[in-house]
Scaffold this active site. Structure first.
Site, PDB file in Angstrom:
ATOM      1  N   ARG A 103       0.879  -1.182   0.000  1.00 39.04           N
ATOM      2  CA  ARG A 103       0.000   0.000   0.000  1.00 39.04           C
ATOM      3  C   ARG A 103       0.905   1.217   0.000  1.00 39.04           C
ATOM      4  NH1 ARG A 103      -5.193   1.613   3.632  1.00 39.04           N
ATOM      5  NH2 ARG A 103      -6.067   0.247   2.037  1.00 39.04           N
ATOM      6  N   HIS A 130      -7.615   0.788  -6.216  1.00 36.20           N
ATOM      7  CA  HIS A 130      -7.776  -0.056  -5.022  1.00 36.20           C
ATOM      8  C   HIS A 130      -8.432  -1.385  -5.459  1.00 36.20           C
ATOM      9  CE1 HIS A 130      -7.863  -1.130  -0.952  1.00 36.20           C
ATOM     10  NE2 HIS A 130      -8.694  -0.251  -0.448  1.00 36.20           N
ATOM     11  N   GLN A 133     -10.106  -3.930  -2.901  1.00 35.41           N
ATOM     12  CA  GLN A 133     -11.368  -3.440  -2.369  1.00 35.41           C
ATOM     13  C   GLN A 133     -12.506  -3.682  -3.358  1.00 35.41           C
ATOM     14  OE1 GLN A 133     -12.138  -1.736   0.760  1.00 35.41           O
ATOM     15  NE2 GLN A 133     -14.119  -2.396  -0.026  1.00 35.41           N
ATOM     16  N   ASP A 221     -17.160   7.309  -1.562  1.00 36.26           N
ATOM     17  CA  ASP A 221     -15.909   7.229  -0.815  1.00 36.26           C
ATOM     18  C   ASP A 221     -15.612   8.619  -0.266  1.00 36.26           C
ATOM     19  OD1 ASP A 221     -13.485   6.321   0.223  1.00 36.26           O
ATOM     20  OD2 ASP A 221     -12.419   6.429  -1.693  1.00 36.26           O
ATOM     21  N   CYS A 261     -16.166   1.746   0.964  1.00 38.54           N
ATOM     22  CA  CYS A 261     -14.978   0.960   1.312  1.00 38.54           C
ATOM     23  C   CYS A 261     -14.556   1.166   2.763  1.00 38.54           C
ATOM     24  CB  CYS A 261     -13.847   1.278   0.359  1.00 38.54           C
ATOM     25  SG  CYS A 261     -13.271   2.987   0.450  1.00 38.54           S
ATOM     26  N   ARG A 289     -13.389  -8.455   2.051  1.00 39.95           N
ATOM     27  CA  ARG A 289     -11.969  -8.203   1.782  1.00 39.95           C
ATOM     28  C   ARG A 289     -11.163  -9.455   2.107  1.00 39.95           C
ATOM     29  NH1 ARG A 289      -9.910  -3.046   1.942  1.00 39.95           N
ATOM     30  NH2 ARG A 289      -8.056  -4.089   1.133  1.00 39.95           N
TER      31      ARG A 289
END
Ligand code: CP
Ligand code: NVA
Length: 307
Positions: A103, A130, A133, A221, A261, A289
């Site tokens: 990440r 991402h 996700q 988001d 998310c 996830r």
């Protein structure tokens, strides 16, 4: 399937379908206490140059549940934070580990890591995308709606990493995708170019009320992502009107799902009312996830799967 999972743009539709099928099997095995040590003796290095709750815990737990071992490396505490070149980190981790999850900020860093490492590299979030996700999101929608083909996915808010991955993932899975962002906060041009090939299955508009019509799933988001904390105030002004609230939900299909998310900012991109009304779906998304990433790790790290 390629060696790495760097972005959904790199995956074939069949790869995504395979990951989601294996993820369903992983979930079944874990929920029923069935042994699934498909990565016994394997080691995953997890490099974090940004904060995380879900990504860290789900990868670490997932690796353990698969019979392997995760190693957490924070950017700050490793030599990565002191500027050791990515090419060198790749060629070192390569010799100890069987996979790398990273990440970080720059997509280029992840691409470089994958180029120099012989072992699989998994993108656990960059500024660009991402993918893990969105695999979990697609899994959650498919679980609840039985299919993805023909559904309408709507994204409202910042044209950020989540928007980029949802557009690509949704279109590759046969969904139609509508996106509403302020003009100055559009998704990445590479993603818009990809989406353009899907004709009227993709729409990019200014008005959230236009994008939300007849949606089967509405996603949003945060308005300020990690690394953009200094812009939070300016962004709050730019995104006023881009909130998922009851008025937006009323335009969607009556059985419309909501995906976020997390972490969520109630009162900004989503109201507390909409969040709580859809909390089951949102926390199932967070749970997934774990299952989706176990599928990715098993498929990329050489598990001998019985299904
Ligand atoms: N959704 C997500 O990636 O959460 P974390 O930042 O907690 O890992
Ligand atoms: N867009 C958010 C997602 C967090 C999981 C960020 O990059 O901070």
């Amino acid at each position: 399937m390629k060696k790495d999972l760097l972005k959904l743009l790199d995956l074939e539709s069949a790869d995504i379908a395979r990951i989601l099928d294996v993820a369903d099997q992983m979930k079944y095995s874990q929920h029923h206490g069935l042994p699934h040590h498909y990565l016994e003796g394997k080691v995953l290095a997890m490099v974090f140059e940004k904060n995380s709750t879900r990504t860290r815990v789900s990868f670490e737990t997932g690796m353990y549940q698969l019979g392997g071992h995760p190693i957490f490396l924070s950017g700050q505490e490793s030599q990565i934070g002191r500027g050791e070149p990515t090419e060198d980190t790749a060629r070192v981790l390569d010799r100890y580990c069987d996979g790398i999850m990273i990440r970080t900020y720059s997509q280029d860093e992840v691409e470089t890591l994958a180029k120099f490492a012989k072992i699989p590299v998994i993108n656990g979030l960059t500024d660009f995308c991402h993918p893990c996700q969105v695999l979990a999101d697609l899994m959650t929608v498919r679980e609840r709606k039985a299919t993805l083909e023909g559904l309408k996915l709507c994204y409202i808010g910042d044209g950020n990493n989540m928007a980029n991955s949802l557009i690509v993932g949704g279109l590759k899975c046969g969904m139609s995708v509508s996106v509403a962002c302020p003009a100055a906060y559009a998704p990445d041009q590479q993603v818009l170019d990809f989406a353009a090939a899907y004709g009227d299955k993709f729409s990019f508009v200014r008005a959230p009320a236009e994008a939300a019509v007849d949606a089967d799933v509405i996603c949003t988001d945060v308005w300020a992502s990690m690394g953009q904390e200094g812009e939070a105030e300016k962004r709050r002004a730019a995104f006023a009107g881009y909130q998922v609230n009851d008025a937006i939900m009323a335009l969607a299909r009556p059985d419309c799902m909501v995906q976020h998310c997390l972490p969520a900012h109630r009162g900004e991109e989503i109201t507390a009312e909409v969040f709580e009304a859809h909390a089951d779906e949102i926390f199932e998304e967070a749970e997934n996830r774990l299952h989706a990433q176990k599928a990715v790790m098993a498929l990329l790290m050489g598990a001998d799967l019985p299904f």
